[in-house]
Design a protein around this motif. Structure first.
Motif, PDB file in Angstrom:
ATOM      1  N   PHE A  11     -11.751  14.695   8.733  1.00 17.44           N
ATOM      2  CA  PHE A  11     -11.439  14.770  10.096  1.00 17.44           C
ATOM      3  C   PHE A  11      -9.953  15.175  10.135  1.00 17.44           C
ATOM      4  N   LEU A  12      -9.038  14.857   9.501  1.00 17.63           N
ATOM      5  CA  LEU A  12      -7.405  15.965  10.114  1.00 17.63           C
ATOM      6  C   LEU A  12      -8.405  17.455   9.807  1.00 17.63           C
ATOM      7  N   ASP A  13      -9.134  18.065   9.866  1.00 20.94           N
ATOM      8  CA  ASP A  13     -10.196  19.585   9.992  1.00 20.94           C
ATOM      9  C   ASP A  13     -10.825  19.777  10.897  1.00 20.94           C
ATOM     10  N   HIS A  14     -10.949  18.745  11.736  1.00 19.61           N
ATOM     11  CA  HIS A  14     -12.261  18.805  13.033  1.00 19.61           C
ATOM     12  C   HIS A  14     -11.111  19.819  13.758  1.00 19.61           C
ATOM     13  N   PRO A  15     -11.574  20.974  14.331  1.00 16.94           N
ATOM     14  CA  PRO A  15     -11.790  21.643  15.558  1.00 16.94           C
ATOM     15  C   PRO A  15     -10.756  20.387  16.692  1.00 16.94           C
ATOM     16  N   LYS A  16     -11.569  19.615  17.013  1.00 15.73           N
ATOM     17  CA  LYS A  16     -11.246  18.513  17.984  1.00 15.73           C
ATOM     18  C   LYS A  16      -9.574  18.153  17.179  1.00 15.73           C
ATOM     19  N   VAL A  17      -8.858  17.915  16.510  1.00 16.86           N
ATOM     20  CA  VAL A  17      -8.528  17.133  15.790  1.00 16.86           C
ATOM     21  C   VAL A  17      -6.954  17.939  15.851  1.00 16.86           C
ATOM     22  N   GLN A  18      -7.492  19.366  15.735  1.00 19.58           N
ATOM     23  CA  GLN A  18      -6.610  20.097  15.451  1.00 19.58           C
ATOM     24  C   GLN A  18      -6.064  20.325  16.522  1.00 19.58           C
ATOM     25  N   SER A  19      -7.240  20.660  17.645  1.00 18.35           N
ATOM     26  CA  SER A  19      -5.910  21.207  18.935  1.00 18.35           C
ATOM     27  C   SER A  19      -5.268  20.549  20.113  1.00 18.35           C
ATOM     28  N   ILE A  20      -6.095  18.844  19.242  1.00 14.63           N
ATOM     29  CA  ILE A  20      -4.927  18.007  19.690  1.00 14.63           C
ATOM     30  C   ILE A  20      -3.493  17.541  19.259  1.00 14.63           C
ATOM     31  N   PHE A  21      -4.024  18.046  18.062  1.00 15.36           N
ATOM     32  CA  PHE A  21      -2.289  17.911  16.731  1.00 15.36           C
ATOM     33  C   PHE A  21      -1.264  19.235  17.647  1.00 15.36           C
ATOM     34  N   ARG A  22      -2.008  20.035  17.697  1.00 17.74           N
ATOM     35  CA  ARG A  22      -1.042  21.192  18.260  1.00 17.74           C
ATOM     36  C   ARG A  22      -0.651  20.948  19.718  1.00 17.74           C
ATOM     37  N   LYS A  23      -1.141  20.480  20.329  1.00 19.72           N
ATOM     38  CA  LYS A  23      -0.694  20.090  21.509  1.00 19.72           C
ATOM     39  C   LYS A  23       0.355  19.258  21.452  1.00 19.72           C
ATOM     40  N   ASP A  24       0.379  18.312  20.717  1.00 20.29           N
ATOM     41  CA  ASP A  24       1.440  17.356  20.657  1.00 20.29           C
ATOM     42  C   ASP A  24       2.725  17.699  19.977  1.00 20.29           C
ATOM     43  N   ASP A  59       2.823  13.925  28.540  1.00 20.26           N
ATOM     44  CA  ASP A  59       1.829  13.053  28.960  1.00 20.26           C
ATOM     45  C   ASP A  59       0.929  13.281  27.856  1.00 20.26           C
ATOM     46  N   PHE A  60       1.040  12.920  26.865  1.00 21.87           N
ATOM     47  CA  PHE A  60      -0.411  13.076  25.299  1.00 21.87           C
ATOM     48  C   PHE A  60      -1.655  12.448  26.240  1.00 21.87           C
ATOM     49  N   ARG A  61      -1.494  12.113  27.621  1.00 24.30           N
ATOM     50  CA  ARG A  61      -2.882  11.142  27.695  1.00 24.30           C
ATOM     51  C   ARG A  61      -3.457  12.143  28.412  1.00 24.30           C
ATOM     52  N   TYR A  62      -3.349  13.057  28.788  1.00 24.06           N
ATOM     53  CA  TYR A  62      -3.328  14.011  30.106  1.00 24.06           C
ATOM     54  C   TYR A  62      -3.751  14.861  29.468  1.00 24.06           C
ATOM     55  N   GLN A  63      -3.244  15.983  27.872  1.00 24.10           N
ATOM     56  CA  GLN A  63      -3.183  17.045  27.359  1.00 24.10           C
ATOM     57  C   GLN A  63      -4.090  17.253  26.970  1.00 24.10           C
ATOM     58  N   GLY A  64      -5.488  17.143  27.296  1.00 23.70           N
ATOM     59  CA  GLY A  64      -6.943  17.121  26.852  1.00 23.70           C
ATOM     60  C   GLY A  64      -6.640  16.289  25.878  1.00 23.70           C
ATOM     61  N   GLY A  65      -6.206  15.077  25.384  1.00 25.32           N
ATOM     62  CA  GLY A  65      -6.763  14.492  23.941  1.00 25.32           C
ATOM     63  C   GLY A  65      -7.887  13.339  24.703  1.00 25.32           C
ATOM     64  N   SER A  66      -8.335  12.356  23.705  1.00 21.72           N
ATOM     65  CA  SER A  66      -9.187  11.374  24.594  1.00 21.72           C
ATOM     66  C   SER A  66      -9.328  10.181  23.536  1.00 21.72           C
ATOM     67  N   GLY A  67      -8.014  10.120  23.276  1.00 27.94           N
ATOM     68  CA  GLY A  67      -7.897   8.681  22.278  1.00 27.94           C
ATOM     69  C   GLY A  67      -8.911   8.563  20.992  1.00 27.94           C
ATOM     70  N   TRP A  68      -9.090   9.706  20.795  1.00 27.06           N
ATOM     71  CA  TRP A  68     -10.557   8.963  19.609  1.00 27.06           C
ATOM     72  C   TRP A  68      -9.489   9.568  18.607  1.00 27.06           C
ATOM     73  N   ASN A  69      -9.519   8.975  17.404  1.00 30.38           N
ATOM     74  CA  ASN A  69      -8.855   7.963  16.810  1.00 30.38           C
ATOM     75  C   ASN A  69      -9.558   7.010  15.879  1.00 30.38           C
ATOM     76  N   PRO A  70     -10.630   7.585  14.886  1.00 26.63           N
ATOM     77  CA  PRO A  70     -10.958   6.497  14.363  1.00 26.63           C
ATOM     78  C   PRO A  70      -9.972   5.364  13.226  1.00 26.63           C
ATOM     79  N   THR A  71     -11.073   4.101  13.356  1.00 26.38           N
ATOM     80  CA  THR A  71     -10.059   3.417  12.774  1.00 26.38           C
ATOM     81  C   THR A  71      -9.975   3.377  11.188  1.00 26.38           C
ATOM     82  N   GLU A  72     -11.402   3.528  10.794  1.00 26.64           N
ATOM     83  CA  GLU A  72     -11.313   3.067   9.427  1.00 26.64           C
ATOM     84  C   GLU A  72     -12.144   4.234   8.680  1.00 26.64           C
ATOM     85  N   MET A  73     -12.483   4.524   8.185  1.00 25.21           N
ATOM     86  CA  MET A  73     -12.871   5.435   6.936  1.00 25.21           C
ATOM     87  C   MET A  73     -12.411   5.692   5.584  1.00 25.21           C
ATOM     88  N   THR A  74     -13.267   6.836   4.648  1.00 20.98           N
ATOM     89  CA  THR A  74     -12.491   6.196   3.134  1.00 20.98           C
ATOM     90  C   THR A  74     -12.058   7.451   3.117  1.00 20.98           C
TER      91      THR A  74
END
Length: 134
Positions: free
Chosen positions: A52-65, A30-45
């Motif tokens: 964004f992809l190298d951010h430690p939080k993104v890397q952690s969520i990606f690795r769990k998934d 259940d990805f909703r309860y694996q330490g993720g936060s739903g942090w997913n910016p919708t707009e960036m350059t």
């Protein structure tokens, strides 16, 4: 069976699918309860993408998934959903895992949905589709 449920954070049917699969005796990621936060910016350059992809939080969520995707026996995709869930479904197809798509009236069809093992229309149909019955 280990099942990865791919969907959107906003999908209202997602919790029902997770519960139904657990009630049927499956181990469900259940990805909703694996330490993720739903942090997913919708707009960036384009200049912000790699930060964004190298951010430690993104890397952690990606690795769990990814760990869960690699370890699962099946991927269930619950529509409507976005790009990430479709990438997860595609990973499951490419890895030879059992794949099931839960489709509802009003969802947008896609030609590539033909690649899944089973398409179902009710949550109650998912366990049987995982076992090979459609």
């Amino acid at each position: 069976m280990k099942v990865y449920v791919a969907s959107s954070w906003r999908n209202e049917v997602y919790p029902e699918v997770v519960e139904a699969l657990r009630q049927a005796g499956h181990e469900v990621y259940d990805f909703r309860y694996q330490g993720g936060s739903g942090w997913n910016p919708t707009e960036m350059t384009s200049g912000q993408l790699f930060d964004f992809l190298d951010h430690p939080k993104v890397q952690s969520i990606f690795r769990k998934d990814m760990d869960a995707l690699e370890a699962c026996d099946a991927v269930v995709c619950v529509l409507p959903c976005g790009r990430s869930a479709h990438l997860e479904l595609g990973y499951g197809i490419g890895a030879g895992k059992r794949t099931v798509l839960l489709w509802h009236d009003g969802d947008a069809p896609d030609i590539m949905h033909k690649a899944v093992d089973a398409i179902v229309f009710e949550v109650s149909e998912i366990p049987g589709a995982l076992e090979g019955g459609e």
